[in-house]
Design a protein around this motif. Structure first.
Motif, PDB file in Angstrom:
ATOM      1  N   TYR A  33      -2.912 -26.596  27.482  1.00 12.06           N
ATOM      2  CA  TYR A  33      -2.557 -27.261  28.694  1.00 12.06           C
ATOM      3  C   TYR A  33      -3.389 -26.645  29.990  1.00 12.06           C
ATOM      4  O   TYR A  33      -3.732 -25.354  29.952  1.00 12.06           O
ATOM      5  CB  TYR A  33      -1.155 -26.687  28.907  1.00 12.06           C
ATOM      6  CG  TYR A  33      -0.364 -27.225  27.771  1.00 12.06           C
ATOM      7  CD1 TYR A  33      -0.065 -28.653  27.464  1.00 12.06           C
ATOM      8  CD2 TYR A  33       0.074 -26.544  26.850  1.00 12.06           C
ATOM      9  CE1 TYR A  33       0.973 -29.012  26.605  1.00 12.06           C
ATOM     10  CE2 TYR A  33       1.015 -26.672  25.909  1.00 12.06           C
ATOM     11  CZ  TYR A  33       1.359 -28.157  25.675  1.00 12.06           C
ATOM     12  OH  TYR A  33       1.938 -28.466  24.641  1.00 12.06           O
ATOM     13  N   ILE A  51       3.672 -26.452  32.416  1.00 13.30           N
ATOM     14  CA  ILE A  51       4.160 -27.574  31.768  1.00 13.30           C
ATOM     15  C   ILE A  51       5.804 -27.331  31.552  1.00 13.30           C
ATOM     16  O   ILE A  51       6.233 -26.086  31.778  1.00 13.30           O
ATOM     17  CB  ILE A  51       3.572 -27.891  30.638  1.00 13.30           C
ATOM     18  CG1 ILE A  51       3.814 -26.603  29.499  1.00 13.30           C
ATOM     19  CG2 ILE A  51       2.237 -28.454  30.695  1.00 13.30           C
ATOM     20  CD1 ILE A  51       3.624 -27.098  28.012  1.00 13.30           C
ATOM     21  N   GLU A 100       7.337 -31.066  27.339  1.00 15.93           N
ATOM     22  CA  GLU A 100       6.211 -31.199  27.084  1.00 15.93           C
ATOM     23  C   GLU A 100       5.653 -30.475  26.074  1.00 15.93           C
ATOM     24  O   GLU A 100       5.057 -30.667  25.297  1.00 15.93           O
ATOM     25  CB  GLU A 100       5.250 -31.134  28.311  1.00 15.93           C
ATOM     26  CG  GLU A 100       3.938 -32.005  28.491  1.00 15.93           C
ATOM     27  CD  GLU A 100       3.104 -32.040  29.604  1.00 15.93           C
ATOM     28  OE1 GLU A 100       2.270 -32.204  29.589  1.00 15.93           O
ATOM     29  OE2 GLU A 100       4.100 -31.973  30.693  1.00 15.93           O
ATOM     30  N   ILE A 107       7.854 -38.338  28.671  1.00 18.01           N
ATOM     31  CA  ILE A 107       6.968 -37.330  28.199  1.00 18.01           C
ATOM     32  C   ILE A 107       5.580 -37.735  27.609  1.00 18.01           C
ATOM     33  O   ILE A 107       5.620 -38.449  26.633  1.00 18.01           O
ATOM     34  CB  ILE A 107       7.631 -36.618  27.112  1.00 18.01           C
ATOM     35  CG1 ILE A 107       8.975 -36.324  27.353  1.00 18.01           C
ATOM     36  CG2 ILE A 107       6.746 -35.337  26.693  1.00 18.01           C
ATOM     37  CD1 ILE A 107       9.270 -35.224  28.469  1.00 18.01           C
ATOM     38  N   GLU A 108       4.447 -37.723  28.560  1.00 15.42           N
ATOM     39  CA  GLU A 108       3.228 -38.500  28.234  1.00 15.42           C
ATOM     40  C   GLU A 108       2.137 -37.424  28.014  1.00 15.42           C
ATOM     41  O   GLU A 108       2.313 -36.594  28.312  1.00 15.42           O
ATOM     42  CB  GLU A 108       2.962 -39.315  29.472  1.00 15.42           C
ATOM     43  CG  GLU A 108       3.890 -40.313  29.833  1.00 15.42           C
ATOM     44  CD  GLU A 108       3.444 -41.185  31.093  1.00 15.42           C
ATOM     45  OE1 GLU A 108       2.251 -41.076  31.528  1.00 15.42           O
ATOM     46  OE2 GLU A 108       4.342 -41.704  31.598  1.00 15.42           O
ATOM     47  N   ALA A 109       1.256 -37.877  27.129  1.00 17.39           N
ATOM     48  CA  ALA A 109       0.150 -37.199  26.822  1.00 17.39           C
ATOM     49  C   ALA A 109      -1.181 -38.172  27.325  1.00 17.39           C
ATOM     50  O   ALA A 109      -0.781 -39.355  27.435  1.00 17.39           O
ATOM     51  CB  ALA A 109      -0.134 -36.879  25.264  1.00 17.39           C
ATOM     52  N   TYR A 130      -3.863 -33.606  23.451  1.00 20.34           N
ATOM     53  CA  TYR A 130      -4.695 -33.208  24.688  1.00 20.34           C
ATOM     54  C   TYR A 130      -6.242 -33.509  24.611  1.00 20.34           C
ATOM     55  O   TYR A 130      -6.890 -32.768  25.408  1.00 20.34           O
ATOM     56  CB  TYR A 130      -4.096 -32.098  25.367  1.00 20.34           C
ATOM     57  CG  TYR A 130      -2.799 -32.066  25.599  1.00 20.34           C
ATOM     58  CD1 TYR A 130      -2.460 -32.307  26.880  1.00 20.34           C
ATOM     59  CD2 TYR A 130      -1.709 -31.660  24.888  1.00 20.34           C
ATOM     60  CE1 TYR A 130      -1.222 -32.721  27.595  1.00 20.34           C
ATOM     61  CE2 TYR A 130      -0.378 -31.835  25.216  1.00 20.34           C
ATOM     62  CZ  TYR A 130      -0.204 -32.418  26.490  1.00 20.34           C
ATOM     63  OH  TYR A 130       1.261 -32.515  26.869  1.00 20.34           O
TER      64      TYR A 130
END
Lengths: 246, 257
Positions: free
Chosen positions: B55, B59, B63, B135-137, B225
């Motif tokens: 990350y 966060i 997440e 909740i996004e990536a 990620y």
């Protein structure tokens, strides 16, 4: 079918589960036609089937398919075999066609080849209109027939049937036996039919009587009865096993 | 070609069985969604997450646990595959598989891949719901996560096969839940970062550090990620190979049928 392909030789086969001996020094040959394997529950019939199908590893003795040692053939031997186990092994939630295609795929057939092979067999066994039916909806007799169709769809030289008539009524048993006899005579398949029912072996059939893991008789049914100066198979069975009729 | 037909036949059967058990699909989704929506919301305040790899900023807890919950979906499905093997054995359909003229190892590994593909479907559906929840990536992360999840699923499925070879009855699956699934999940980096675990207990931290599930979770976390964790990749790959060999060696039908 070439007759030499449809041959099995079992020589001095023994198997034990730990201390318990399930088979002792079993020897016999199979050739095209029906060989009935008669024995009460616990005689060792299913163990013998598990060894012939390589579900279990051989401990002692030898099995040869078409004159080649089974140990050498390994999993490739299963291409020569059609098997119907005592327990139902169909997938109940899939339909007839899906079950057949799944089995065909495991034997190297694509879906269209599987169905092309299976449809004449379905017709022979009276199931040609059930292709899209869920297996769950078939009655016991039809499930058995379907299992036999499935066992034959890759054109095996050897057919192993472990109590295929279990759970069928007398008419269903007779009909199943007749259909298998016709098919196997026509295609020169060697059939080993395990049963504990004394009325299933025919006079002309080869007969193996298995009791407590030992082979007590091996020969043509009628000849074995005559050799022992007896009237019928129930007498022969009682004479050899010294037990009341199963 | 026979190998391809065999493999695709096994995959198709698993898909058909999955399709006929839609409730299994929904229950597999409800579990991680409850964790994400209820559990994570409750713990958000209690567990602040500092900046850690991969990350780039602070966060929130939802997440953080997203990759762990993906791995949880794979874990439960992998262990259910061991249950399905016991079911197949009890129903006799395992015999049909084993009397095929294909090598036993190939058949078992085909089953592993087939179940992994089902697991991948379930985990992808979970990611979709999580995305809908907010909740996004990164978009590329989702693509990178697919092979990471597939590899992790294969590792867990081979472990499931080993367990399935030893479990005799369906009822014993409760034992698998208590002795395998829950310890693997809780003693990993799925719910809390390892440094936080180390603050709480050194020995627990060591267990978590050697748990293959931790590496599966981290492989997915980095992939989500768009990054690659070489350590996690190699541990998961080597564990998959080791478990595969052990699964094939421990599969002895004479103990079962």
């Amino acid at each position: 079918m070439n007759d030499s392909q449809a041959s099995v030789k079992v020589d001095k086969l023994s198997f034990s589960y730990g201390q318990r001996q399930a088979l002792r020094d079993i020897s016999f040959n199979l050739s095209p036609g029906i060989t009935m394997l008669l024995g009460p529950n616990g005689a060792g019939k299913s163990t013998l089937f598990a060894l012939l199908t390589q579900l279990y590893r051989q401990q002692q003795g030898e099995i040869r398919f078409a004159d080649e040692p089974l140990k050498q053939l390994s999993h490739r031997a299963n291409a020569k075999l059609g098997v119907v186990f005592q327990q139902h092994t169909l997938d109940m939630d899939m339909n007839v066609s899906q079950n057949l295609c799944y089995f065909g795929a495991l034997h190297g057939l694509n879906a269209s080849s599987s169905l092309a092979q299976a449809i004449p067999l379905l017709s022979h066994f009276g199931l040609d209109d059930r292709l899209q039916d869920k297996v769950r909806t078939l009655n016991t007799g039809h499930k058995r027939r379907l299992e036999i169709v499935r066992a034959l769809m890759h054109s095996p030289a050897i057919l192993l049937l472990d109590e295929p008539s279990a759970g069928l009524d007398p008419a269903g048993r007779r009909s199943l036996m007749q259909t298998v006899r016709e098919y196997c005579a026509e295609h020169r398949v060697a059939v080993l039919w395990a049963t504990h029912l004394l009325d299933e072996p025919g006079a002309e059939d080869q007969l193996l009587i298995l009791h407590q893991g030992q082979l007590l008789a091996n020969g043509q049914c009628q000849a074995l009865i005559a050799d022992h100066d007896l009237q019928d198979l129930p007498q022969l069975f009682a004479h050899l096993t010294e037990e009341p009729r199963p | 070609m026979i190998y391809w037909y065999g493999f695709s036949g096994i995959c198709k059967r698993e898909l058909l069985r999955f399709w006929s058990q839609k409730s299994r699909f929904f229950s597999a989704l409800v579990r991680p969604l409850l964790w994400l929506i209820v559990f994570a919301a409750g713990f958000r305040a209690a567990l602040g997450i500092a900046i850690i790899e991969p990350y780039e900023t602070y966060i929130n807890y939802e997440e953080y646990i997203l990759p762990g919950l993906c791995a949880m979906v794979l874990l439960f499905n992998g262990m259910q595959s061991s249950l399905s093997m016991v079911y197949d054995r009890e129903m006799g359909s395992m015999k049909v598989l084993l009397v095929s003229p294909l090598p036993r190892g190939f058949l078992l590994l085909s089953k592993v891949v087939a179940v992994a593909l089902i697991s991948l479907l379930q985990a992808s559906a979970f990611l979709l719901f999580a995305w809908l929840y907010g909740i996004e990536a990164p978009l590329t992360g989702y693509l990178c996560a697919l092979p990471a999840m597939l590899l992790t699923a294969m590792m867990l499925n081979t472990l499931g096969l080993i367990i399935g070879a030893w479990v005799r009855q369906l009822e014993n699956f409760a034992g698998v839940m208590n002795f395998v699934i829950f310890p693997m999940f809780f003693m990993s980096s799925a719910l809390y970062p390892l440094w936080k675990m180390q603050e709480a207990s050194q020995w627990l931290y060591l267990i978590c550090s050697y748990n293959p599930f931790t590496f599966g979770t981290e492989l997915i976390r980095f992939a989500l990620y768009g990054e690659f964790s070489a350590l996690a990749f190699w541990v998961v790959t080597l564990s998959t190979l080791l478990f595969s060999v052990m699964a094939i060696a421990s599969f002895k039908p004479e103990r079962r049928f």
